[in-house]
Design a protein around this motif. Structure first.
Motif, PDB file in Angstrom:
ATOM      1  N   PHE A  75       2.018  -6.561   3.055  1.00  0.00           N
ATOM      2  CA  PHE A  75       1.257  -5.609   3.866  1.00  0.00           C
ATOM      3  C   PHE A  75      -0.131  -5.454   3.241  1.00  0.00           C
ATOM      4  O   PHE A  75      -0.302  -5.669   2.037  1.00  0.00           O
ATOM      5  CB  PHE A  75       1.922  -4.226   3.852  1.00  0.00           C
ATOM      6  CG  PHE A  75       3.234  -4.159   4.567  1.00  0.00           C
ATOM      7  CD1 PHE A  75       3.310  -3.662   5.863  1.00  0.00           C
ATOM      8  CD2 PHE A  75       4.404  -4.584   3.947  1.00  0.00           C
ATOM      9  CE1 PHE A  75       4.524  -3.587   6.528  1.00  0.00           C
ATOM     10  CE2 PHE A  75       5.626  -4.513   4.608  1.00  0.00           C
ATOM     11  CZ  PHE A  75       5.674  -4.011   5.898  1.00  0.00           C
ATOM     12  N   TYR A  76      -1.094  -5.040   4.048  1.00  0.00           N
ATOM     13  CA  TYR A  76      -2.431  -4.782   3.494  1.00  0.00           C
ATOM     14  C   TYR A  76      -3.063  -3.586   4.180  1.00  0.00           C
ATOM     15  O   TYR A  76      -2.707  -3.235   5.316  1.00  0.00           O
ATOM     16  CB  TYR A  76      -3.348  -6.018   3.643  1.00  0.00           C
ATOM     17  CG  TYR A  76      -3.622  -6.362   5.078  1.00  0.00           C
ATOM     18  CD1 TYR A  76      -2.767  -7.203   5.773  1.00  0.00           C
ATOM     19  CD2 TYR A  76      -4.717  -5.811   5.752  1.00  0.00           C
ATOM     20  CE1 TYR A  76      -2.997  -7.500   7.095  1.00  0.00           C
ATOM     21  CE2 TYR A  76      -4.951  -6.099   7.076  1.00  0.00           C
ATOM     22  CZ  TYR A  76      -4.087  -6.945   7.754  1.00  0.00           C
ATOM     23  OH  TYR A  76      -4.308  -7.215   9.077  1.00  0.00           O
ATOM     24  N   CYS A  77      -4.005  -2.984   3.478  1.00  0.00           N
ATOM     25  CA  CYS A  77      -4.833  -1.925   4.055  1.00  0.00           C
ATOM     26  C   CYS A  77      -6.233  -2.161   3.507  1.00  0.00           C
ATOM     27  O   CYS A  77      -6.465  -2.085   2.298  1.00  0.00           O
ATOM     28  CB  CYS A  77      -4.312  -0.543   3.651  1.00  0.00           C
ATOM     29  SG  CYS A  77      -5.333   0.779   4.334  1.00  0.00           S
ATOM     30  N   SER A  78      -7.138  -2.481   4.396  1.00  0.00           N
ATOM     31  CA  SER A  78      -8.455  -2.965   4.011  1.00  0.00           C
ATOM     32  C   SER A  78      -9.528  -2.023   4.545  1.00  0.00           C
ATOM     33  O   SER A  78      -9.422  -1.543   5.675  1.00  0.00           O
ATOM     34  CB  SER A  78      -8.575  -4.360   4.635  1.00  0.00           C
ATOM     35  OG  SER A  78      -9.839  -4.852   4.483  1.00  0.00           O
ATOM     36  N   ASP A  79     -10.560  -1.749   3.739  1.00  0.00           N
ATOM     37  CA  ASP A  79     -11.635  -0.878   4.229  1.00  0.00           C
ATOM     38  C   ASP A  79     -12.994  -1.430   3.848  1.00  0.00           C
ATOM     39  O   ASP A  79     -13.099  -2.329   3.008  1.00  0.00           O
ATOM     40  CB  ASP A  79     -11.451   0.558   3.694  1.00  0.00           C
ATOM     41  CG  ASP A  79     -11.601   0.658   2.185  1.00  0.00           C
ATOM     42  OD1 ASP A  79     -12.680   0.291   1.662  1.00  0.00           O
ATOM     43  OD2 ASP A  79     -10.649   1.115   1.527  1.00  0.00           O
ATOM     44  N   THR A  80     -14.025  -0.885   4.487  1.00  0.00           N
ATOM     45  CA  THR A  80     -15.408  -1.290   4.190  1.00  0.00           C
ATOM     46  C   THR A  80     -16.111  -0.143   3.456  1.00  0.00           C
ATOM     47  O   THR A  80     -17.262   0.177   3.743  1.00  0.00           O
ATOM     48  CB  THR A  80     -16.156  -1.637   5.490  1.00  0.00           C
ATOM     49  OG1 THR A  80     -16.065  -0.495   6.375  1.00  0.00           O
ATOM     50  CG2 THR A  80     -15.566  -2.839   6.181  1.00  0.00           C
ATOM     51  N   GLY A  81     -15.400   0.464   2.535  1.00  0.00           N
ATOM     52  CA  GLY A  81     -15.920   1.654   1.858  1.00  0.00           C
ATOM     53  C   GLY A  81     -16.641   1.359   0.559  1.00  0.00           C
ATOM     54  O   GLY A  81     -17.165   0.263   0.340  1.00  0.00           O
ATOM     55  N   PHE A  90      -6.024  -3.043  -0.391  1.00  0.00           N
ATOM     56  CA  PHE A  90      -4.774  -2.871  -1.123  1.00  0.00           C
ATOM     57  C   PHE A  90      -3.719  -3.741  -0.454  1.00  0.00           C
ATOM     58  O   PHE A  90      -3.655  -3.812   0.788  1.00  0.00           O
ATOM     59  CB  PHE A  90      -4.324  -1.400  -1.099  1.00  0.00           C
ATOM     60  CG  PHE A  90      -5.022  -0.579  -2.149  1.00  0.00           C
ATOM     61  CD1 PHE A  90      -4.482  -0.442  -3.411  1.00  0.00           C
ATOM     62  CD2 PHE A  90      -6.241   0.020  -1.871  1.00  0.00           C
ATOM     63  CE1 PHE A  90      -5.135   0.281  -4.399  1.00  0.00           C
ATOM     64  CE2 PHE A  90      -6.907   0.749  -2.844  1.00  0.00           C
ATOM     65  CZ  PHE A  90      -6.352   0.883  -4.110  1.00  0.00           C
ATOM     66  N   PHE A  91      -2.922  -4.403  -1.275  1.00  0.00           N
ATOM     67  CA  PHE A  91      -1.802  -5.214  -0.790  1.00  0.00           C
ATOM     68  C   PHE A  91      -0.529  -4.671  -1.417  1.00  0.00           C
ATOM     69  O   PHE A  91      -0.547  -4.192  -2.550  1.00  0.00           O
ATOM     70  CB  PHE A  91      -1.924  -6.667  -1.253  1.00  0.00           C
ATOM     71  CG  PHE A  91      -3.143  -7.398  -0.780  1.00  0.00           C
ATOM     72  CD1 PHE A  91      -3.128  -8.082   0.427  1.00  0.00           C
ATOM     73  CD2 PHE A  91      -4.299  -7.420  -1.546  1.00  0.00           C
ATOM     74  CE1 PHE A  91      -4.245  -8.777   0.860  1.00  0.00           C
ATOM     75  CE2 PHE A  91      -5.427  -8.113  -1.123  1.00  0.00           C
ATOM     76  CZ  PHE A  91      -5.400  -8.794   0.077  1.00  0.00           C
ATOM     77  N   PHE A  92       0.574  -4.770  -0.690  1.00  0.00           N
ATOM     78  CA  PHE A  92       1.864  -4.594  -1.356  1.00  0.00           C
ATOM     79  C   PHE A  92       2.861  -5.496  -0.666  1.00  0.00           C
ATOM     80  O   PHE A  92       2.716  -5.809   0.514  1.00  0.00           O
ATOM     81  CB  PHE A  92       2.323  -3.120  -1.380  1.00  0.00           C
ATOM     82  CG  PHE A  92       2.627  -2.483  -0.052  1.00  0.00           C
ATOM     83  CD1 PHE A  92       3.907  -2.527   0.492  1.00  0.00           C
ATOM     84  CD2 PHE A  92       1.622  -1.833   0.652  1.00  0.00           C
ATOM     85  CE1 PHE A  92       4.180  -1.919   1.706  1.00  0.00           C
ATOM     86  CE2 PHE A  92       1.893  -1.226   1.869  1.00  0.00           C
ATOM     87  CZ  PHE A  92       3.175  -1.265   2.390  1.00  0.00           C
TER      88      PHE A  92
END
Ligand code: ADP
Length: 134
Positions: free
Chosen positions: A61-67, A126-128
């Motif tokens: 899974f991933y959660c990606s941002d442009t922060g 973030f990946f998990f």
């Protein structure tokens, strides 16, 4: 959460069967998405899982941002308890510094691992991973 100038996308390439406690998985996803929003003033937040082969044993899974991103110095400690950095963008950040420590703990209890990739001022992913059910 809910910045007007942020776009949120969810990407699920196919169906997925995993046998995990849904409360634990939800808590991890909420932590990661909440952080992505908290540390991103504009651009996008994308989350989902990566495509996997028929013989794969894990799904990522991933959660990606442009922060604001995470500096190498901060990155060394973010999975520790009570570590919280104010990266002082336009938004005021507040946190307990527990979200990532709890997420790491939950993912490891479910048999997976968590990690991240980041570039300062560009964004963070973030990946998990979690074991796939047979
Ligand atoms: P909190 O968000 O309460 O401070 P966390 O354990 O969730 O605690 O995160 C620890 C630190 O990791 C944050 O204070 C922040 O410095 C950094 N961090 C986490 N997620 C992100 C992100 N998506 N972008 C930039 N920094 C992040």
């Amino acid at each position: 959460m809910g910045q007007a100038n942020l776009k949120l996308t969810l990407s699920c390439p196919g169906s997925l069967i995993i046998k995990v406690d849904p409360q634990r998985l939800r808590q991890v996803l909420v932590n990661l998405i909440h952080n992505a929003y908290k540390f991103t003033d504009e651009g996008r937040v994308d989350f989902g899982f990566l495509p996997f082969d028929a013989d794969a044993t894990f799904v990522t899974f991933y959660c990606s941002d442009t922060g604001c991103g995470i500096s190498p110095e901060q990155g060394n400690r973010i999975f520790e308890r009570f570590i919280s950095y104010d990266t002082s963008g336009a938004k005021v950040h507040s946190g307990t510094g527990l979200g990532l420590a709890i997420s790491k703990n939950l993912i490891e209890l479910m048999g997976g691992k968590i990690w991240f990739e980041s570039q300062e001022k560009k964004g963070t992913t973030f990946f998990f991973n979690l074991p796939l059910s047979l």
